[in-house]
Design a protein around this motif. Structure first.
Motif, PDB file in Angstrom:
ATOM      1  N   ASN A 100      21.214 -22.813  75.652  1.00 24.72           N
ATOM      2  CA  ASN A 100      21.342 -24.264  75.814  1.00 24.72           C
ATOM      3  C   ASN A 100      20.247 -24.879  76.670  1.00 24.72           C
ATOM      4  O   ASN A 100      20.042 -26.091  76.640  1.00 24.72           O
ATOM      5  CB  ASN A 100      22.712 -24.619  76.413  1.00 24.72           C
TER       6      ASN A 100
ATOM      7  N   ASP B 134      24.733 -24.869  67.953  1.00 17.63           N
ATOM      8  CA  ASP B 134      24.433 -23.601  68.613  1.00 17.63           C
ATOM      9  C   ASP B 134      25.607 -22.636  68.513  1.00 17.63           C
ATOM     10  O   ASP B 134      25.428 -21.454  68.270  1.00 17.63           O
ATOM     11  CB  ASP B 134      24.075 -23.820  70.088  1.00 17.63           C
TER      12      ASP B 134
ATOM     13  N   ASP C 236      24.028 -20.166  78.469  1.00 16.50           N
ATOM     14  CA  ASP C 236      23.180 -20.973  79.359  1.00 16.50           C
ATOM     15  C   ASP C 236      21.717 -20.898  78.951  1.00 16.50           C
ATOM     16  O   ASP C 236      21.021 -21.915  78.906  1.00 16.50           O
ATOM     17  CB  ASP C 236      23.304 -20.499  80.820  1.00 16.50           C
TER      18      ASP C 236
END
Length: 194
Positions: free
Chosen positions: A162, A3, A159
């Motif tokens: 993820n 990511d 956030d």
């Protein structure tokens, strides 16, 4: 593909300081691409694409994932190592290093040029609306407070990314580019000092 890739070395940061290399990285979707495919997508000569690919590969930002033989020619396929590239904040702690400062300034200019291109492209397609655009003018805050705001936005975006599966897609999702810029108003500072 990870990511996030954190760039910690000056050579890595220099590799993304060129706006054209940012374009190459953004041309990728879910599939690996060859230099020829990138050349077609970006409308640029194959040699130019190859030059920039070599720099991104040597910096560890792009990686060779497959080689295919087509008509006796080896075609190399690449993918970015991560969906998002960020610069390690510790690089800012190199006091008095002109090379670091110059590279970071070039990265900033390249990013701003890319943001401008994205903005104009979206505006030309009538995709800009007030719900996507904010401008906060003349707030007197410390540099630390400006950094805190930037960090909060980055943390929230990470956030969100993820919290879901990379395969999780639906009709309501579309790609967005986020830009948050905190600029000292140098013009106003000079005016106030007079």
């Amino acid at each position: 593909m990870k990511d996030i890739l954190v760039l910690r070395e000056l050579e890595e940061i220099k590799a993304v300081s060129h706006p054209y290399r940012v374009e190459i990285l953004e041309a990728f979707g879910q599939d690996a691409l060859s230099a020829k495919q990138l050349s077609e997508i970006l409308g640029e000569p194959h040699a130019k694409i190859n030059y920039h690919i070599k720099i991104l590969v040597s910096a560890g930002i792009l990686e060779l994932v497959e080689e295919r033989v087509k008509s006796g020619i080896i075609e190399k396929y690449y993918m970015p190592k991560a969906k998002m590239v960020v610069i390690d904040k510790s690089i800012l702690n190199f006091p008095g290093n002109d090379s670091v400062a110059q590279t970071l300034n070039q990265v900033s200019i390249s990013l701003f040029e890319k943001i401008s291109e994205d903005y104009y492209r979206a505006a030309e397609n009538n995709e800009i609306s007030s719900r996507h655009l904010r401008h906060y003018n003349e707030y007197y805050i410390t540099e630390g407070e400006a950094k805190e705001i930037m960090d909060l936005v980055e943390s929230k975006l990470i956030d969100i990314l993820n919290s879901r599966s990379s395969k999780e897609m639906d009709e309501s999702k579309r790609p967005y580019n986020f830009s948050l810029i905190a600029l000292p108003d140098v013009r106003r500072e000079k005016k106030n000092k007079k």
